[in-house]
Design an enzyme around this catalytic site. Structure first.
Site, PDB file in Angstrom:
ATOM      1  N   SER A 182     -35.486 -72.820  -6.947  1.00  0.00           N
ATOM      2  CA  SER A 182     -35.384 -73.577  -5.822  1.00  0.00           C
ATOM      3  C   SER A 182     -36.451 -74.405  -5.341  1.00  0.00           C
ATOM      4  O   SER A 182     -36.415 -75.376  -4.859  1.00  0.00           O
ATOM      5  CB  SER A 182     -35.355 -72.647  -4.422  1.00  0.00           C
ATOM      6  OG  SER A 182     -36.659 -71.718  -4.546  1.00  0.00           O
ATOM      7  N   HIS A 210     -29.085 -70.735  -4.138  1.00  0.00           N
ATOM      8  CA  HIS A 210     -29.033 -72.229  -4.090  1.00  0.00           C
ATOM      9  C   HIS A 210     -27.860 -72.755  -4.881  1.00  0.00           C
ATOM     10  O   HIS A 210     -27.875 -73.986  -4.979  1.00  0.00           O
ATOM     11  CB  HIS A 210     -30.483 -72.798  -4.579  1.00  0.00           C
ATOM     12  CG  HIS A 210     -31.487 -72.563  -3.515  1.00  0.00           C
ATOM     13  ND1 HIS A 210     -31.776 -73.512  -2.380  1.00  0.00           N
ATOM     14  CD2 HIS A 210     -32.564 -71.599  -3.465  1.00  0.00           C
ATOM     15  CE1 HIS A 210     -32.662 -73.265  -1.803  1.00  0.00           C
ATOM     16  NE2 HIS A 210     -32.937 -71.871  -2.316  1.00  0.00           N
ATOM     17  N   LYS A 241     -27.770 -70.524   3.697  1.00  0.00           N
ATOM     18  CA  LYS A 241     -28.242 -72.098   3.099  1.00  0.00           C
ATOM     19  C   LYS A 241     -26.849 -72.837   3.118  1.00  0.00           C
ATOM     20  O   LYS A 241     -26.446 -73.403   4.312  1.00  0.00           O
ATOM     21  CB  LYS A 241     -28.567 -71.877   1.637  1.00  0.00           C
ATOM     22  CG  LYS A 241     -29.804 -71.123   1.572  1.00  0.00           C
ATOM     23  CD  LYS A 241     -30.443 -71.033   0.100  1.00  0.00           C
ATOM     24  CE  LYS A 241     -31.872 -70.585   0.225  1.00  0.00           C
ATOM     25  NZ  LYS A 241     -32.279 -69.242   0.664  1.00  0.00           N
TER      26      LYS A 241
END
Length: 393
Positions: A182, A210, A241
């Protein structure tokens, strides 16, 4: 000196070094623009990759769930807190990830802590990439297994560590890696990892926080990206996310999920997602299954931003994803750069030690599918202005 005085001194030293985390106050929904500390600014540091955090379909699903189910689950899931919605979300996630089963927990952080100590013991070996996320590191610390840390993305070093673990008599070998790292936006060398796992009879676990909504077919993640669907034993996901909500989950074989329902402490001892969160996450999965338009827009925006920033002379590292680290190296410079960006109408936080190594401070820019070309051009012009002002470019 009292503990409170020591804590105060530590905070003051963080401020002096440029490492103090200024937590700003947000007064509007997540989006391309939002209100921070009373000021409307361009949002360049949210993990809201696909703009789903304020998506009308998700909000409507949450409202309907509250009307039908109330606001809370009422108990841990093993006693009286597993609702129909939780089962529906787990089935949808299993379908989306193309695995046998999933288990939803409170967060991606908790998902790693649910799995790692539950499936390892002092007889086993855990092989962890040196730049793995804090949730993996903490999960490993909770295990009694012997730890072997391998150099970042270095499959040759991983193989050396596997041989060492075998020599040390490890019963079970668990290889753990982030899918997307990340801070730098680089990818795990998953094909090489899977190959070594087969060669040395190891288990592969990937934190795809991610990667979901970003990589692969319709955003299915890194296994899909590398055409390795079905070859990763354990996938850790987050709903916080790209999915735009909150929560986490574990994906894999039905035997794993059934076992974790009996042994995973975050599942056993803490209540799960609220009905609103669960229904909103379920709607996010449906949106991604229906169309990959948002995923394509995300990549289009990221590629444009990186190209323009590079042409100006900025160092954007070696990212392979929409995560764009604008490398400034000096923590004080990064902190000042972030302050100036905010003054110019952009919210992009500086990141320094201990989140990244000393001397690797940066502004981490998070591009979203909801950014327009005008938004990106505005950001690029302000980066150029401040970069020249501070002598970065």
């Amino acid at each position: 000196m009292s503990i409170w005085e020591e804590l105060k001194q530590e905070v003051e030293s963080l401020k002096e070094s440029g490492l103090y985390l200024r937590i700003r106050r947000i007064s509007s929904p997540q989006g391309a623009w939002f209100v921070v500390d009373g000021k409307k600014v361009l949002n360049l540091c949210s993990n809201n990759y696909l703009g789903l955090a304020n998506e009308p379909r998700l909000k409507e699903a949450a409202k309907k769930a509250i009307e039908q189910w109330g606001v809370g689950p009422g108990a841990v899931r093993t006693i009286a807190g597993t609702q129909d919605l939780h089962i529906q979300l787990e089935e949808a996630l299993a379908r989306f990830k193309e695995v046998e089963a999933t288990l939803v927990v409170q967060s991606g952080f908790n998902a790693n802590q649910a799995v790692i100590p539950a499936i390892t013991s002092e007889k086993d070996a855990i092989l962890s990439d040196e730049l793995n996320h804090a949730s993996i590191i903490d999960g490993v610390r909770l295990s009694k297994a012997k730890r072997y840390v391998w150099k970042h993305r270095d499959v040759e070093d991983l193989e050396r560590k596997l041989k060492e673990a075998i020599k040390d008599g490890a019963r079970r070998k668990l290889i753990i890696t982030d899918g997307v790292f990340s801070m730098d936006g680089d990818l795990a060398p998953l094909p090489g990892i899977v190959e070594l796992a087969k060669k040395y009879d190891a288990i592969v676990m990937v934190d795809d926080a991610h990667g979901e909504g970003v990589l692969g077919d319709h955003g299915r993640g890194i296994a899909s990206h590398f055409n390795l669907t079905g070859q990763v034993d354990i996938e850790i996901g987050t709903l916080s996310k790209a999915f735009g909500v909150v929560g986490g989950y574990i994906a894999g074989k039905k035997e794993l999920i059934e076992y974790l329902k009996q042994k995973a402490r975050p599942f056993l001892f803490s209540s799960s997602l609220s009905p609103a969160d669960t229904a909103a996450a379920l709607e996010a999965v449906r949106i991604l299954e229906e169309s990959d338009e948002r995923v394509k827009k995300l990549w289009e925006n990221a590629e444009y931003f990186k190209k323009q920033m590079t042409s100006l002379g900025f160092d954007v590292g070696h990212s392979e994803t929409p995560i764009t680290p604008v490398m400034l190296y000096d923590a004080k410079v990064a902190s000042k750069f972030s302050e100036r960006l905010f003054e110019e109408g952009i919210f992009a936080q500086s990141i320094g030690y201990p989140v990244v190594p000393k001397g690797k401070a940066r502004i981490r820019v998070m591009i979203s599918a909801v950014h327009t070309r005008d938004d990106l051009d505005f950001a690029i012009s302000r980066f150029e202005k401040i970069g020249k002002e501070l002598g970065v470019i």
